[in-house]
Design a protein around this motif. Structure first.
Motif, PDB file in Angstrom:
ATOM      1  N   ARG A   1      -2.012   2.171   1.227  1.00  7.12           N
ATOM      2  CA  ARG A   1      -1.295   0.934   1.550  1.00  7.12           C
ATOM      3  C   ARG A   1      -2.166   0.000   2.375  1.00  7.12           C
ATOM      4  O   ARG A   1      -2.895   0.434   3.273  1.00  7.12           O
ATOM      5  CB  ARG A   1      -0.016   1.269   2.325  1.00  7.12           C
ATOM      6  N   ASN A   2      -2.079  -1.264   2.063  1.00 11.48           N
ATOM      7  CA  ASN A   2      -2.778  -2.339   2.778  1.00 11.48           C
ATOM      8  C   ASN A   2      -4.299  -2.244   2.676  1.00 11.48           C
ATOM      9  O   ASN A   2      -5.021  -2.860   3.463  1.00 11.48           O
ATOM     10  CB  ASN A   2      -2.301  -2.423   4.236  1.00 11.48           C
TER      11      ASN A   2
ATOM     12  N   ASP B   1       1.851  -3.656   1.618  1.00 15.74           N
ATOM     13  CA  ASP B   1       3.207  -3.099   1.739  1.00 15.74           C
ATOM     14  C   ASP B   1       4.235  -3.931   0.985  1.00 15.74           C
ATOM     15  O   ASP B   1       5.079  -3.392   0.275  1.00 15.74           O
ATOM     16  CB  ASP B   1       3.630  -3.088   3.227  1.00 15.74           C
TER      17      ASP B   1
ATOM     18  N   LEU C   1       4.377  -3.075  -2.692  1.00 17.45           N
ATOM     19  CA  LEU C   1       4.860  -1.704  -2.965  1.00 17.45           C
ATOM     20  C   LEU C   1       6.341  -1.553  -2.629  1.00 17.45           C
ATOM     21  O   LEU C   1       7.040  -0.758  -3.259  1.00 17.45           O
ATOM     22  CB  LEU C   1       4.063  -0.694  -2.137  1.00 17.45           C
TER      23      LEU C   1
END
Ligand SMILES: NCCC[C@H](NC(=O)CCC(=O)O)C(=O)O
Ligand SMILES: NC(=O)OP(=O)(O)O
Length: 324
Positions: free
Chosen positions: A277-278, A283, A286
Motif C-alpha cells: 500500500r502507498n 490506500d 484499494l
C-alpha cells in the motif's frame, strides 16, 4: 490437459473460463472426480493465495492434499546435471522429484526466478526438471517466467466484471522497494494477447518485457495516456528484463492514485497480491469501489479447480481408455 505451465496447454480458453464460473455456482459438483487421488504442493517460495486456493480447489474435487515448503523443510535440492555434489545441497532433483511422484498423482511446484541468470530462468530450468523427473502431471504454482493460475484467474475476473464486449485492459508497471520477477506481467500479457480485449502495457523505459510475452500489445511510456478510457487497470511491479533483475526506476509518480483512476472509464483496479500500500497503489484506490482485488483473489479457487478437473479427467482417461 497433461501439464499446466502456460496458456499454451489450454485447448479452449472460453470453455475453461465458463467452466470455472460454473464451479463458483456449484463448488462440489465434481466431488467424486478426485476420490483416492492425491496432489502434492511443493513451495520453494512464500505463498498465501496459491497455497490456500489450490488446497481448497483440490478439496472441492475430493482430493487429498500434501504440502511441503521445499525451501525451508526438506533437503536443499541440486538442479544441475552431472555435478559433484560436495556443496550444501544434499539431494538431487532427479531423486527428489521421482520420489514425490511415488506419493502423488498430480504435483504443483512454485519456484521463483533467480533474477541473476536470465538464461537459466527463461529456459525454466527448475520447472522442467520437475516435468522431466516427477513422472506425473505438473501444475505451475508460479515458475521463473510465468504464473498461469493467476492469469487464468485474471481472465475469469475480467469476464465477470466487464461491461463491454471488448474491454480496454491496461497493465501498468508500478514502483516497488524490491526487485521482483517478471512472471506475473509476462503471464498476464501472454493470456491477454489471446483473449478478446484491447490490451495496453505501460511502463518506464528499460522495463520492456521479453518480446515473446508482450507480443502484439500496444506499449506506451505515457501512463496517463494508457489510463484514458480504460476498463481495467492491472498494476504490478517487475524488475528489468533487459538489465536483468535490476531496479532502474523507483519514481513514486508511477504509483496508481485516485487522480489517475479518474482518467479511466470508471475502471476496476486489479492486482495479484500481495500488494504494498502507498508504494504500488494508494490506500484511496484499494479502499474504493474501483478495487476488485479481493474477489479477484477469491477466483483463484475456481481457476485452480477447473485446471485440476481437466488433469483428473486426463488421468482417468489414461487409466481407463475404453471407458471414454
Ligand atoms: N505470487 C504473486 C506475486 C509474487 C511475487 N511478489 C513478491 O515477491 C512481493 C514481495 C514483497 O512485496 O516483498 C512476484 O512479484 O512475482
Ligand atoms: N497472487 C499470488 O500468487 O499470491 P501468493 O504469492 O500469496 O500465492
Amino acid at each position: 490437459m497433461n501439464h499446466f505451465l502456460s496458456v499454451k496447454e489450454v485447448y479452449n480458453l472460453d470453455v475453461l473460463v465458463r467452466n470455472a464460473l460454473l464451479f463458483k455456482k456449484t463448488p462440489f459438483a465434481d466431488k467424486h472426480l478426485g476420490k483416492n487421488r492425491t496432489i502434492g504442493l511443493l513451495f520453494f517460495n512464500s505463498s498465501l493465495r496459491t497455497r490456500l486456493s489450490t488446497q481448497r480447489a483440490a478439496q472441492n474435487l475430493g482430493m487429498e492434499v500434501i504440502v511441503m515448503n521445499v525451501g525451508a523443510d526438506s533437503w536443499q535440492l541440486e538442479m544441475e546435471e552431472g555435478v559433484i555434489m560436495n556443496s550444501d545441497k544434499a539431494e538431487h532433483v532427479k531423486e527428489a522429484a521421482a520420489v514425490v511422484g511415488q506419493y502423488c498423482d498430480i504435483v504443483g511446484v512454485r519456484s521463483f526466478p533467480s533474477l541473476t541468470d536470465r538464461e537459466a530462468d527463461y529456459s525454466e530450468k527448475v520447472m522442467n526438471q520437475f516435468v522431466k523427473y516427477t513422472g506425473r502431471p505438473i501444475i505451475s504454482l508460479e515458475s521463473a517466467t510465468r504464473h498461469p493460475l493467476q492469469s487464468l484467474t485474471d481472465l475469469i475476473t475480467i469476464s465477470e466484471y466487464k461491461t463491454k464486449a471488448r474491454p480496454k485492459v491496461v497493465l501498468t508497471w508500478a514502483p516497488h522497494v524490491k526487485a521482483l520477477p517478471q512472471c506475473v506481467p509476462n503471464s498476464f500479457s501472454e493470456w491477454m494477447n489471446v483473449a478478446d480485449v484491447d490490451f495496453v502495457i505501460t511502463h518506464p523505459e528499460g522495463y520492456e518485457l521479453a518480446p515473446e510475452f508482450s507480443g502484439n500489445a500496444k506499449i506506451t511510456h505515457n501512463q496517463n495516456e494508457a489510463f484514458e478510457g480504460a476498463d481495467f487497470i492491472y498494476a504490478k511491479n517487475w524488475s528489468s528484463y533487459t538489465h536483468y533483475g535490476q531496479i532502474l526506476n523507483q519514481d513514486p509518480a508511477w504509483m496508481v492514485t485516485m487522480d489517475k483512476m479518474k482518467l479511466t472509464d470508471n475502471a476496476k483496479f486489479m492486482h495479484c497480491l500481495p500488494v504494498r500500500r502507498n508504494v504500488v497503489v494508494e490506500d484511496a484506490v484499494l479502499d474504493s469501489d474501483h478495487s476488485i482485488v479481493i474477489p479477484q483473489a477469491g477466483n483463484r479457487v475456481w481457476a485452480a479447480q477447473v485446471v485440476l478437473k481437466e488433469m483428473l479427467m486426463g488421468l482417468n482417461r489414461k487409466e481407463s481408455p475404453y471407458l471414454f
